[in-house]
Design a protein around this motif. Structure first.
Motif, PDB file in Angstrom:
ATOM      1  N   LYS A 174       0.840  -1.412  -0.335  1.00 41.92           N
ATOM      2  CA  LYS A 174       0.148   0.088  -0.540  1.00 41.92           C
ATOM      3  C   LYS A 174       0.728   1.649  -0.109  1.00 41.92           C
ATOM      4  CE  LYS A 174      -3.711  -3.354   2.688  1.00 41.92           C
ATOM      5  NZ  LYS A 174      -3.530  -3.840   3.406  1.00 41.92           N
ATOM      6  N   TYR A 175       0.766   2.335   0.008  1.00 50.45           N
ATOM      7  CA  TYR A 175       0.836   3.568  -0.256  1.00 50.45           C
ATOM      8  C   TYR A 175       1.883   3.797   1.320  1.00 50.45           C
ATOM      9  CZ  TYR A 175      -0.198   5.944  -4.544  1.00 50.45           C
ATOM     10  OH  TYR A 175      -0.240   7.087  -5.457  1.00 50.45           O
ATOM     11  N   LEU A 176       2.770   4.311   1.575  1.00 57.54           N
ATOM     12  CA  LEU A 176       3.470   4.590   2.418  1.00 57.54           C
ATOM     13  C   LEU A 176       2.403   5.206   3.333  1.00 57.54           C
ATOM     14  CD1 LEU A 176       6.974   5.874   1.310  1.00 57.54           C
ATOM     15  CD2 LEU A 176       6.804   3.351   1.780  1.00 57.54           C
ATOM     16  N   ARG A 177       2.147   6.443   2.956  1.00 62.77           N
ATOM     17  CA  ARG A 177       0.986   7.041   3.311  1.00 62.77           C
ATOM     18  C   ARG A 177      -0.536   6.872   3.295  1.00 62.77           C
ATOM     19  NH1 ARG A 177       2.332  12.376   5.333  1.00 62.77           N
ATOM     20  NH2 ARG A 177       3.646  12.130   3.655  1.00 62.77           N
ATOM     21  N   PRO A 178      -1.760   7.001   3.237  1.00 57.52           N
ATOM     22  CA  PRO A 178      -2.751   6.763   2.702  1.00 57.52           C
ATOM     23  C   PRO A 178      -2.622   8.000   2.315  1.00 57.52           C
ATOM     24  CG  PRO A 178      -3.176   5.805   4.825  1.00 57.52           C
ATOM     25  CD  PRO A 178      -1.985   7.069   5.393  1.00 57.52           C
ATOM     26  N   ARG A 179      -2.924   8.231   0.862  1.00 57.69           N
ATOM     27  CA  ARG A 179      -4.299   9.519   0.218  1.00 57.69           C
ATOM     28  C   ARG A 179      -5.155  10.083   1.052  1.00 57.69           C
ATOM     29  NH1 ARG A 179      -3.447   5.780  -3.730  1.00 57.69           N
ATOM     30  NH2 ARG A 179      -5.749   5.318  -3.407  1.00 57.69           N
ATOM     31  N   THR A 180      -4.900  11.668   0.825  1.00 58.47           N
ATOM     32  CA  THR A 180      -6.919  12.032   1.422  1.00 58.47           C
ATOM     33  C   THR A 180      -7.676  11.831  -0.088  1.00 58.47           C
ATOM     34  OG1 THR A 180      -5.858  13.681   1.089  1.00 58.47           O
ATOM     35  CG2 THR A 180      -5.396  13.047   2.881  1.00 58.47           C
ATOM     36  N   ASP A 181      -7.634  11.338  -0.447  1.00 55.74           N
ATOM     37  CA  ASP A 181      -8.457  11.429  -1.753  1.00 55.74           C
ATOM     38  C   ASP A 181      -8.417  10.328  -3.415  1.00 55.74           C
ATOM     39  OD1 ASP A 181     -10.637  12.473  -3.502  1.00 55.74           O
ATOM     40  OD2 ASP A 181      -9.490  13.775  -4.575  1.00 55.74           O
ATOM     41  N   THR A 182      -9.237   9.650  -3.416  1.00 52.58           N
ATOM     42  CA  THR A 182      -8.876   9.170  -4.438  1.00 52.58           C
ATOM     43  C   THR A 182     -10.199   8.437  -5.300  1.00 52.58           C
ATOM     44  OG1 THR A 182      -8.137   7.057  -2.460  1.00 52.58           O
ATOM     45  CG2 THR A 182      -8.747   6.044  -5.296  1.00 52.58           C
ATOM     46  N   PRO A 183      -9.927   9.032  -7.095  1.00 52.26           N
ATOM     47  CA  PRO A 183     -11.219   9.333  -7.874  1.00 52.26           C
ATOM     48  C   PRO A 183     -12.294   7.915  -7.361  1.00 52.26           C
ATOM     49  CG  PRO A 183      -9.160   9.154  -8.802  1.00 52.26           C
ATOM     50  CD  PRO A 183      -9.031   9.145  -7.527  1.00 52.26           C
ATOM     51  N   LYS A 184     -13.901   8.181  -7.566  1.00 54.76           N
ATOM     52  CA  LYS A 184     -14.237   7.230  -7.932  1.00 54.76           C
ATOM     53  C   LYS A 184     -14.536   6.142  -8.585  1.00 54.76           C
ATOM     54  CE  LYS A 184     -19.661   7.941  -8.299  1.00 54.76           C
ATOM     55  NZ  LYS A 184     -21.057   8.590  -8.463  1.00 54.76           N
TER      56      LYS A 184
END
Lengths: 324, 291
Positions: B173-183
């Motif tokens: 997974k990403y090192l730190r989660p994103r705050t946004d992901t497209p639907k």
């Protein structure tokens, strides 16, 4: 009748006792974070205990009434005002057509429950009027309130007296240091004994990231993991598991650093290990914690958890008796 | 395979069928949760199967935690004997790989990624020894996937690739989660694929986007009128790579109410599958294509 939202507050949502039965599809229970306060507010205005109310967090809304109603505000100490005149919390008061209900600054707690006689009558979705904002589901258009919203209110089923109130001894507010009782389990075995002891000894603080999905805590020491070869599919971080279900109240600790307690709008599952679960009797209390509140996790056994649950039910019965 | 039981507070029992992921663990999870549903134990309020574990929520005022635990252990013995076949459906999901929307998002969160110099799909291709983006798309869309869990947020499917373990795509997974992901982003973390049903935070690598909505709380989309969530555990998915033109055409069809997912009912047998994985998958695809 309808209520006009002049000022929405910070994150005011319509909530009832929630939407059980869809967690396996990722749709959480939702509903009041402090269910005791919701029930008491409804009893004060003559509604069914599970009627839909407004849950206001940290800041109250400003609401304009188009017809007479009985109102009660419970939970957080968020003093209500009718046309600018203060009213008591945990007590019923009348609001007349054309009057405006607003709120003074928050004195204590985090979430206030605003019950209106007749109940907030938004459409029932999957058995509940509760708002699940992440899924744009239920409540008023699936979101928190905005200025200009018109909220429908149901027909009054039972008229009650003004000035009815919940005795002070039966109100439960947050204490200076929150003690959250935990039944350990789930993936508790992933951390060392020393880390387990540390977890309960440390004083944590509620972080700014605290909402209806979950409450994050900061300030304790990072936890040490028991070494392992990662199981296939889990991921390489020692805090990873093969994605699993998350119980309501479960305490996950990504990377072993900051515990997150999942609440009514919980994500239903994911890939982080959990050390245990907050007992059901203490879930309401979490909903009343402000950021920076010092908090301790306290280990209990199942017997204590069930006894605490019975105590909460007995307390609610006393409220019923006092208000009947 | 003996399960590990744990109470999740006074209202849940958590059952880990296996610590590691496998189709066997998933099948046992499904048969145990089906057995719980069929047994109609009083006091059960939620039955939630996951990839290799499941969770029961119950009302301890109706059934005591110890009694609930005993009931589940009794059901486990029966589940061991269940046959490994499943009546389900296979669904074709169109995917526009390497699309501009997930690309824009992954560039915004590059500093949270293991390899800021390449894109998610380039990185995934490299660490899985696949030949570039094309090689990756071929591996990703070449075989069907099982929906092994629905959750995290409303209607989000977790998918498990139906190939032997050494061919499964694995990414961190990403090192730190994103705050946004497209639907409707098609993502991947660990050995699991997913489709983000709503826009929001996320930590999975992003490979593409599907034009096919899978969650509709307003229930306006024709194939989501009966129920707002499309997927259920046990569904089989076949990705179909599409280009920008086909993507735009499908989006327009969805908006016009003309789009219907391509799907067929099938019976899946785990034993037959293991005898000849590629041959069995070929037969499943044939069923999808009406052969």
């Amino acid at each position: 009748m309808a209520i006009k939202v002049n000022v929405p507050g910070l994150a005011t949502t319509v909530q009832d006792l929630g939407r059980p039965g869809y967690y396996h599809l990722g749709i959480p229970l939702s509903g009041a974070m402090d269910r005791f306060a919701l029930r008491a507010a409804n009893m004060l205005v003559g509604n069914d205990e599970g009627a839909a109310v407004l849950e206001a967090v940290f800041m109250g809304p400003e609401l304009e009434f188009t017809s007479d109603a009985m109102v009660a505000v419970t939970g957080a100490e968020l003093p209500p005002k009718v046309d600018g005149e203060l009213r008591e919390t945990w007590a019923s008061f009348r609001v007349k057509a054309g009057q405006v209900l607003s709120f003074d600054f928050l004195k204590k707690g985090a979430r206030a429950y605003i019950a209106i006689s007749g109940g907030v009558d938004v459409p029932v979705v999957l058995g509940s009027r509760s708002t699940y904002a992440l899924g744009a589901l239920g409540g008023h258009e699936g979101r928190k309130l905005q200025a200009g919203d018109q909220l429908p209110v149901g027909a009054i089923s039972k008229s009650v007296k003004e000035g009815l109130s919940v005795p002070a001894a039966l109100r439960r507010g947050p204490t200076n240091i929150a003690e959250l009782r935990v039944l350990t389990g789930l993936y508790w075995h992933r951390i060392t004994d020393a880390a387990g002891n540390q977890f309960f000894e440390d004083v944590w603080k509620v972080a700014l990231e605290a909402d209806r999905i979950g409450y994050r805590f900061k300030g304790g020491k990072p936890l040490e993991f028991v070494p392992r070869t990662p199981p296939f599919g889990a991921g390489s971080d020692p805090s990873n598991i093969v994605d699993a279900c998350y119980p309501y109240g479960s305490i996950q600790i990504p990377g072993g650093t900051e515990p997150i307690v999942l609440h009514r709008d919980a994500v239903s599952g994911g890939g982080y290990f959990m050390v245990g679960t907050i007992i059901s009797a203490d879930m309401d209390l979490i909903g009343q914690l402000q950021p920076h509140t010092p908090s301790k996790f306290v280990a209990v056994d199942m017997k204590t958890a069930l006894a605490a649950r019975r105590d909460r039910a007995a307390m609610l019965d006393k409220v019923r008796t006092a208000l009947s | 395979m003996s399960s590990r039981y744990s109470f999740g507070g006074d209202e849940h029992i958590f059952v880990e069928v296996s610590e590691e992921m496998s189709l066997e663990a998933f099948f046992k999870t499904l048969s145990m949760t089906n057995a719980v549903r069929d047994s109609k134990i009083k006091g059960v309020t939620e039955i939630c199967p996951a990839n290799a574990s499941f969770q029961i929520k119950f009302d301890p005022d109706v059934i005591s935690p110890d009694d609930m635990l005993r009931e589940l252990k009794r059901l486990e013995q029966n589940a061991e004997k269940a046959d490994h076949s499943l009546k389900t459906r296979i669904i074709e999901i169109p995917v526009f790989y390497n699309d501009p929307w997930t690309h824009e998002t992954l560039m915004r969160f590059r500093e949270r990624h293991q390899d800021p110099k390449s894109t998610d799909i380039e990185y995934a291709a490299r660490i899985n020894n696949l030949s570039g983006i094309d090689g990756f798309i071929k591996a990703h869309s070449g075989s069907p996937w099982f929906v092994s869990m629905v959750g995290f947020v409303a209607g989000l499917p977790f998918l498990y690739q139906m190939v032997d373990r050494k061919r499964q795509i694995e990414v961190p997974k990403y090192l730190r989660p994103r705050t946004d992901t497209p639907k409707l982003t098609v993502g991947h973390g660990g050995c699991f694929g997913c489709i983000y049903s709503v826009r929001g935070a996320g930590g999975y690598q992003m490979f593409g986007i599907t034009p096919m909505p899978i969650y509709d709380p307003k229930q306006e989309i024709k194939y989501l009128r009966d129920f707002m969530v499309f997927f259920r555990p046990g569904d089989i998915v076949k990705w179909k790579p599409i280009d920008r033109v086909a993507y735009d055409a499908t989006v327009a069809d969805v908006e016009a109410g003309k789009f219907a997912p391509r799907m067929r009912d099938v019976t899946f047998s785990l034993d037959e599958f293991h005898k000849d994985i590629d041959g069995y998958n070929h037969k499943l695809e044939g069923a999808l294509n009406g052969n």
